[in-house]
Design an enzyme around this catalytic site. Structure first.
Site, PDB file in Angstrom:
ATOM      1  N   LEU A 192      52.736 -23.162 -34.709  1.00  0.00           N
ATOM      2  CA  LEU A 192      53.610 -22.639 -35.765  1.00  0.00           C
ATOM      3  C   LEU A 192      53.160 -23.116 -37.140  1.00  0.00           C
ATOM      4  O   LEU A 192      53.311 -22.398 -38.133  1.00  0.00           O
ATOM      5  CB  LEU A 192      55.056 -23.056 -35.503  1.00  0.00           C
ATOM      6  CG  LEU A 192      55.696 -22.413 -34.273  1.00  0.00           C
ATOM      7  CD1 LEU A 192      57.166 -22.791 -34.169  1.00  0.00           C
ATOM      8  CD2 LEU A 192      55.553 -20.897 -34.325  1.00  0.00           C
TER       9      LEU A 192
ATOM     10  N   SER B  36      56.110 -31.079 -28.644  1.00  0.00           N
ATOM     11  CA  SER B  36      56.724 -29.749 -28.565  1.00  0.00           C
ATOM     12  C   SER B  36      56.993 -29.276 -27.137  1.00  0.00           C
ATOM     13  O   SER B  36      57.422 -28.131 -26.950  1.00  0.00           O
ATOM     14  CB  SER B  36      55.826 -28.735 -29.284  1.00  0.00           C
ATOM     15  OG  SER B  36      54.574 -28.664 -28.637  1.00  0.00           O
TER      16      SER B  36
ATOM     17  N   SER C 135      65.060 -26.587 -30.740  1.00  0.00           N
ATOM     18  CA  SER C 135      64.517 -25.786 -29.639  1.00  0.00           C
ATOM     19  C   SER C 135      65.634 -25.288 -28.740  1.00  0.00           C
ATOM     20  O   SER C 135      66.703 -25.908 -28.633  1.00  0.00           O
ATOM     21  CB  SER C 135      63.564 -26.655 -28.815  1.00  0.00           C
ATOM     22  OG  SER C 135      63.205 -26.006 -27.613  1.00  0.00           O
ATOM     23  N   ASN C 136      65.337 -24.183 -28.070  1.00  0.00           N
ATOM     24  CA  ASN C 136      66.261 -23.685 -27.039  1.00  0.00           C
ATOM     25  C   ASN C 136      66.452 -24.731 -25.935  1.00  0.00           C
ATOM     26  O   ASN C 136      67.429 -24.657 -25.188  1.00  0.00           O
ATOM     27  CB  ASN C 136      65.744 -22.368 -26.470  1.00  0.00           C
ATOM     28  CG  ASN C 136      64.505 -22.521 -25.616  1.00  0.00           C
ATOM     29  OD1 ASN C 136      64.579 -22.768 -24.419  1.00  0.00           O
ATOM     30  ND2 ASN C 136      63.325 -22.388 -26.230  1.00  0.00           N
TER      31      ASN C 136
ATOM     32  N   TYR D 176      62.588 -33.955 -23.862  1.00  0.00           N
ATOM     33  CA  TYR D 176      62.238 -33.200 -25.082  1.00  0.00           C
ATOM     34  C   TYR D 176      63.491 -32.536 -25.670  1.00  0.00           C
ATOM     35  O   TYR D 176      63.757 -32.633 -26.879  1.00  0.00           O
ATOM     36  CB  TYR D 176      61.160 -32.168 -24.724  1.00  0.00           C
ATOM     37  CG  TYR D 176      60.925 -31.082 -25.739  1.00  0.00           C
ATOM     38  CD1 TYR D 176      60.409 -31.371 -26.992  1.00  0.00           C
ATOM     39  CD2 TYR D 176      61.218 -29.743 -25.425  1.00  0.00           C
ATOM     40  CE1 TYR D 176      60.184 -30.354 -27.920  1.00  0.00           C
ATOM     41  CE2 TYR D 176      60.988 -28.728 -26.330  1.00  0.00           C
ATOM     42  CZ  TYR D 176      60.475 -29.043 -27.592  1.00  0.00           C
ATOM     43  OH  TYR D 176      60.264 -28.037 -28.507  1.00  0.00           O
TER      44      TYR D 176
ATOM     45  N   LYS E 190      65.609 -33.049 -29.331  1.00  0.00           N
ATOM     46  CA  LYS E 190      66.005 -32.002 -30.286  1.00  0.00           C
ATOM     47  C   LYS E 190      67.504 -32.100 -30.607  1.00  0.00           C
ATOM     48  O   LYS E 190      67.918 -31.876 -31.748  1.00  0.00           O
ATOM     49  CB  LYS E 190      65.645 -30.614 -29.736  1.00  0.00           C
ATOM     50  CG  LYS E 190      64.130 -30.372 -29.642  1.00  0.00           C
ATOM     51  CD  LYS E 190      63.435 -30.497 -30.992  1.00  0.00           C
ATOM     52  CE  LYS E 190      61.953 -30.160 -30.938  1.00  0.00           C
ATOM     53  NZ  LYS E 190      61.274 -30.284 -32.222  1.00  0.00           N
TER      54      LYS E 190
ATOM     55  N   ARG F  54      61.302 -14.270 -18.945  1.00  0.00           N
ATOM     56  CA  ARG F  54      62.323 -15.030 -19.687  1.00  0.00           C
ATOM     57  C   ARG F  54      62.154 -14.860 -21.193  1.00  0.00           C
ATOM     58  O   ARG F  54      63.122 -14.737 -21.943  1.00  0.00           O
ATOM     59  CB  ARG F  54      62.216 -16.508 -19.291  1.00  0.00           C
ATOM     60  CG  ARG F  54      63.052 -17.428 -20.139  1.00  0.00           C
ATOM     61  CD  ARG F  54      62.871 -18.890 -19.729  1.00  0.00           C
ATOM     62  NE  ARG F  54      63.255 -19.766 -20.809  1.00  0.00           N
ATOM     63  CZ  ARG F  54      62.441 -20.140 -21.799  1.00  0.00           C
ATOM     64  NH1 ARG F  54      61.179 -19.744 -21.840  1.00  0.00           N
ATOM     65  NH2 ARG F  54      62.876 -20.910 -22.763  1.00  0.00           N
TER      66      ARG F  54
HETATM   67  P1  NAI Z   1      52.472 -27.671 -31.444  1.00  0.00           P
HETATM   68  O1  NAI Z   1      52.474 -28.695 -30.360  1.00  0.00           O
HETATM   69  O2  NAI Z   1      51.429 -26.613 -31.428  1.00  0.00           O
HETATM   70  O3  NAI Z   1      52.437 -28.395 -32.869  1.00  0.00           O
HETATM   71  C1  NAI Z   1      53.037 -29.638 -33.110  1.00  0.00           C
HETATM   72  C2  NAI Z   1      52.158 -30.429 -34.058  1.00  0.00           C
HETATM   73  O4  NAI Z   1      52.764 -31.700 -34.261  1.00  0.00           O
HETATM   74  C3  NAI Z   1      50.738 -30.677 -33.514  1.00  0.00           C
HETATM   75  O5  NAI Z   1      49.768 -30.189 -34.412  1.00  0.00           O
HETATM   76  C4  NAI Z   1      50.658 -32.182 -33.346  1.00  0.00           C
HETATM   77  O6  NAI Z   1      49.387 -32.723 -33.650  1.00  0.00           O
HETATM   78  C5  NAI Z   1      51.730 -32.670 -34.326  1.00  0.00           C
HETATM   79  N1  NAI Z   1      52.222 -33.995 -33.925  1.00  0.00           N
HETATM   80  C6  NAI Z   1      52.510 -34.434 -32.675  1.00  0.00           C
HETATM   81  N2  NAI Z   1      52.851 -35.722 -32.707  1.00  0.00           N
HETATM   82  C7  NAI Z   1      52.787 -36.119 -34.004  1.00  0.00           C
HETATM   83  C8  NAI Z   1      53.011 -37.347 -34.675  1.00  0.00           C
HETATM   84  N3  NAI Z   1      53.378 -38.459 -34.019  1.00  0.00           N
HETATM   85  N4  NAI Z   1      52.858 -37.382 -36.008  1.00  0.00           N
HETATM   86  C9  NAI Z   1      52.480 -36.266 -36.690  1.00  0.00           C
HETATM   87  N5  NAI Z   1      52.240 -35.074 -36.120  1.00  0.00           N
HETATM   88  C10 NAI Z   1      52.379 -35.003 -34.781  1.00  0.00           C
HETATM   89  O7  NAI Z   1      53.924 -27.002 -31.410  1.00  0.00           O
HETATM   90  P2  NAI Z   1      54.402 -25.624 -32.049  1.00  0.00           P
HETATM   91  O8  NAI Z   1      54.487 -24.613 -30.968  1.00  0.00           O
HETATM   92  O9  NAI Z   1      53.623 -25.324 -33.260  1.00  0.00           O
HETATM   93  O10 NAI Z   1      55.904 -25.987 -32.443  1.00  0.00           O
HETATM   94  C11 NAI Z   1      56.207 -26.517 -33.707  1.00  0.00           C
HETATM   95  C12 NAI Z   1      57.612 -27.107 -33.666  1.00  0.00           C
HETATM   96  O11 NAI Z   1      58.538 -26.101 -33.261  1.00  0.00           O
HETATM   97  C13 NAI Z   1      57.761 -28.259 -32.676  1.00  0.00           C
HETATM   98  O12 NAI Z   1      58.639 -29.228 -33.239  1.00  0.00           O
HETATM   99  C14 NAI Z   1      58.422 -27.626 -31.478  1.00  0.00           C
HETATM  100  O13 NAI Z   1      59.216 -28.549 -30.763  1.00  0.00           O
HETATM  101  C15 NAI Z   1      59.249 -26.526 -32.114  1.00  0.00           C
HETATM  102  N6  NAI Z   1      59.455 -25.388 -31.241  1.00  0.00           N
HETATM  103  C16 NAI Z   1      58.447 -24.479 -31.030  1.00  0.00           C
HETATM  104  C17 NAI Z   1      58.649 -23.386 -30.219  1.00  0.00           C
HETATM  105  C18 NAI Z   1      57.609 -22.320 -30.042  1.00  0.00           C
HETATM  106  O14 NAI Z   1      57.921 -21.320 -29.395  1.00  0.00           O
HETATM  107  N7  NAI Z   1      56.390 -22.469 -30.569  1.00  0.00           N
HETATM  108  C19 NAI Z   1      59.936 -23.200 -29.518  1.00  0.00           C
HETATM  109  C20 NAI Z   1      60.910 -24.220 -29.807  1.00  0.00           C
HETATM  110  C21 NAI Z   1      60.666 -25.256 -30.648  1.00  0.00           C
HETATM  111  C1  15L Z   2      59.704 -24.910 -26.812  1.00  0.00           C
HETATM  112  O1  15L Z   2      60.529 -25.690 -27.276  1.00  0.00           O
HETATM  113  C2  15L Z   2      58.260 -25.214 -26.868  1.00  0.00           C
HETATM  114  O2  15L Z   2      57.885 -25.890 -28.024  1.00  0.00           O
HETATM  115  C3  15L Z   2      57.380 -23.974 -26.699  1.00  0.00           C
HETATM  116  O3  15L Z   2      56.048 -24.386 -26.411  1.00  0.00           O
HETATM  117  C4  15L Z   2      57.921 -23.080 -25.591  1.00  0.00           C
HETATM  118  O4  15L Z   2      57.866 -23.783 -24.361  1.00  0.00           O
HETATM  119  C5  15L Z   2      59.352 -22.696 -25.899  1.00  0.00           C
HETATM  120  O5  15L Z   2      60.156 -23.849 -26.113  1.00  0.00           O
HETATM  121  C6  15L Z   2      60.003 -21.863 -24.803  1.00  0.00           C
HETATM  122  O6  15L Z   2      61.043 -22.266 -24.276  1.00  0.00           O
HETATM  123  O7  15L Z   2      59.477 -20.793 -24.504  1.00  0.00           O
END
Ligand code: NAI
Ligand code: 15L
Length: 264
Positions: free
Chosen positions: A13, A73, A109-110, A134, A138, A172
């Protein structure tokens, strides 16, 4: 805005936001522990472990808004979650309090509500039911946002993101899918509105199959325009629909609900 901070800018993201949000501020400050490549002229790169309080304070200084994507994440061992999603969130809110209360988008997150079954319609007042460590982290982040709003006036949009990927990856996700375009439209509204407060927002597109009601945040003026249903035939062709007794068909959080504790 003069300067918008995007944490987790090396992630899925974060990369999307780096590409799509440059119109929102004179400068994008991009932060991660992972490689962020070269900075463009309107970009500043700050390497920061969210668990390091002093570095987080320096990262937040001078920012008018924060899109907080950084952190763990998915389900992982607790020490990783605690550093990034528990200590990291505390560090971020303390830094915000000390640096003029920039408005924050918190990527919840969901999985904060993932143990609810798919027959239950949820809104912003529904109880949380995290489906793993996780998800618990959240819920913690949402509580931290609420306390810093009530006590110190820091405004946060807590977005319970469903599944924000280019396309739904399974059956889903036909219900949980959030398109990047709809997410960008939401981020624009969050920073445009004069009074935000600290709302819980379900981050999903206008999907035909839906478990979430955003009626309580209609004041944001966010109208998602995409619909995961257009991918149903593609998903059907790629995989069999899971059986009715599968976690992906029972729980809103899908298989996270039946996953165990990751000890290492
Ligand atoms: P991602 O795992 O691709 O990106 C997370 C980033 O956080 C990574 O680049 C990682 O290096 C960085 N990170 C991890 N630990 C760290 C630390 N200690 N200090 C600094 N940076 C750190 O995840 P994504 O998919 O981009 O998601 C972004 C956010 O959105 C996350 O917080 C995730 O929980 C949330 N989210 C994402 C969803 C999705 O569908 N992509 C769904 C629900 C929530
Ligand atoms: C999340 O919270 C995760 O960050 C993402 O990687 C997906 O697993 C998403 O939920 C999901 O439920 O599809």
């Amino acid at each position: 805005m003069k300067r918008l901070l995007i944490t987790g800018a090396a992630g899925g993201l974060g990369k999307m936001a780096r590409e799509r949000l440059s119109h929102m501020a004179d400068f994008l400050r991009l932060s991660d522990i992972d490689d962020l490549g070269e900075a463009a002229p309107n970009e500043e790169i700050v390497y920061c472990d969210l668990g390091d309080k002093a570095v987080v304070e320096a990262m937040v200084a001078g920012c008018d808004g924060i899109v907080h994507f950084g952190g763990i994440s998915i389900e992982k061992p607790w020490d990783l979650i605690m550093n990034a999603n528990i200590n990291g969130v505390f560090n971020l809110y303390e830094a915000a309090r000390k640096n003029g209360n920039p408005r924050i988008i918190f990527a919840s997150s969901n999985h904060a509500i993932g143990f609810h079954d798919q027959t239950t319609k949820l809104d912003a007042s529904s109880p949380t039911r995290p489906d793993g460590l996780y998800g618990v982290s959240k819920c913690f982040g949402e509580s931290m946002a609420s306390m810093y709003h009530d006590k110190f006036g820091v405004e946060t949009a807590c977005v319970r993101i469903g599944s924000c990927f280019p396309e739904p990856r399974n059956h889903r996700m036909l219900a949980t899918w959030l398109s990047a375009d709809d997410f960008v439209r939401l981020i624009e509204r969050v920073f445009a509105i004069s009074r935000l407060g600290c709302p819980i927002i379900y981050g999903a597109s206008d999907n035909t199959m839906s478990w979430w009601d955003n009626g309580q945040v209609s004041y944001l003026g966010w109208k998602p325009q995409d619909n995961g249903e257009i991918y149903r035939a593609k998903v059907d062709a790629a995989m069999a629909q899971p059986g009715a007794d599968s976690a992906d068909m029972i729980y809103q959080g899908g298989f996270f609900a039946t996953d165990g504790i990751h000890e290492s």
